[in-house]
Design a protein around this motif. Sequence first.
Motif: not given
Length: 328
Positions: A33-35, A72-73, A75, A80, A82, A86, A106, A109, A112
């Motif tokens: 997951v990229t946040v 979330v950008e 995923s 989780f 997009v 979070v 990043r 998940g 999170l």
Amino acid sequence: MGTFKALVVRKSDSGQTAAFEDFDAAELMDGDVTVRVTHSTVNYKDGLALSAKSPVVRRFPMIPGIDFAGVVEASSNPDFPVGRSVVLNGWGVGETHLGGYAEVARVKGDWLVALPEGLTAGEAMAIGTAGYTAMLSVMALESHGLKPADGPVVVTGAAGGVGSVAVTLLAGAGWHVIASTGRPAEADYLKGLGAAEIIERAELAGPGRPIGKERWAAGVDSVGSHTLANVLAMTKYRGAVAACGLAGGMDLPASVAPFILRGVALLGIDSVMCPKPIRQEAWRRLGAQLDKAKLGQMTQTIALSDVPQAAADILAGKVRGRLVVTVG
Ligand code: NDP
């Protein structure tokens, strides 16, 4: 993704340095997951990480920041998707895994938590690791069977982050809260959060007797060392103390007397690896129970560029309550 703004700690032969950089997204660590980070915080441990006084950072380069909130950008984790808001705290983020003082993070998940109902991202970071640890401490005292009718609760390091949230939560639950602080000028602040009595930090700071007068049924200690030893020595029969911090020292110069003569329990609190169900329950309760007006009273908001100074201030005991860092 190119680059993003981050506070980066690097190590060379001449020591550890921290500087703002355009960090290459290709250097982000593994995670599903990229946040897009919107908020982070400054906790005592972040102060330690940036000071290099304690071995908090164990991988270089490191982006410190042990907690963050964001959206979330990207995923591949169905829990989780997009667009989901979070919160992250612990799991070695900001220590061994790139952390929250950056526009992008990043992570796994599994680490999170969905932004709890009733909280904005800014409020979640006003709580942050410190406030969540205060809730874990309250839950530990409750699990021990303690309740307000058993007697007062003492909170040490009361004007700090863990302390301020602990005072607010315990007072809100009906406890008679005795707040111990080294900053008498913060007495009105602590009473505003719900403290019934203020005691001077020095009362608990030096070497004390193995066992003393029974003053409280419970304690939340963020200080350690002689303070924790004295809190234990003054805990009532079958009471308990949640030990969560070391702001006054990592040692524990205590005797076994409170344990074997009064059945006092010492409850250890770790926020970093805390199992997910307890973590989720703590955040749920924070969203549902923490007084938002009081959370506002204890919170200052700073910019990412202010973090290095704030990190020095928190180690110097100059920060009152909680610091939120706006990132996005
Ligand atoms: P803060 O700096 O915000 O609070 C610490 C407070 O302790 C200070 O505000 C001060 O309160 C008091 N204090 C500071 N220095 C001393 C000293 N030398 N002797 C006695 N009291 C002192 O930090 P946080 O609230 O973020 O963290 C508190 C502690 O809890 C830290 O040690 C931190 O590492 C630990 N912690 C542990 C966690 C865990 O997982 N177990 C998670 C989060 C935090 P006052 O001015 O009122 O006396």
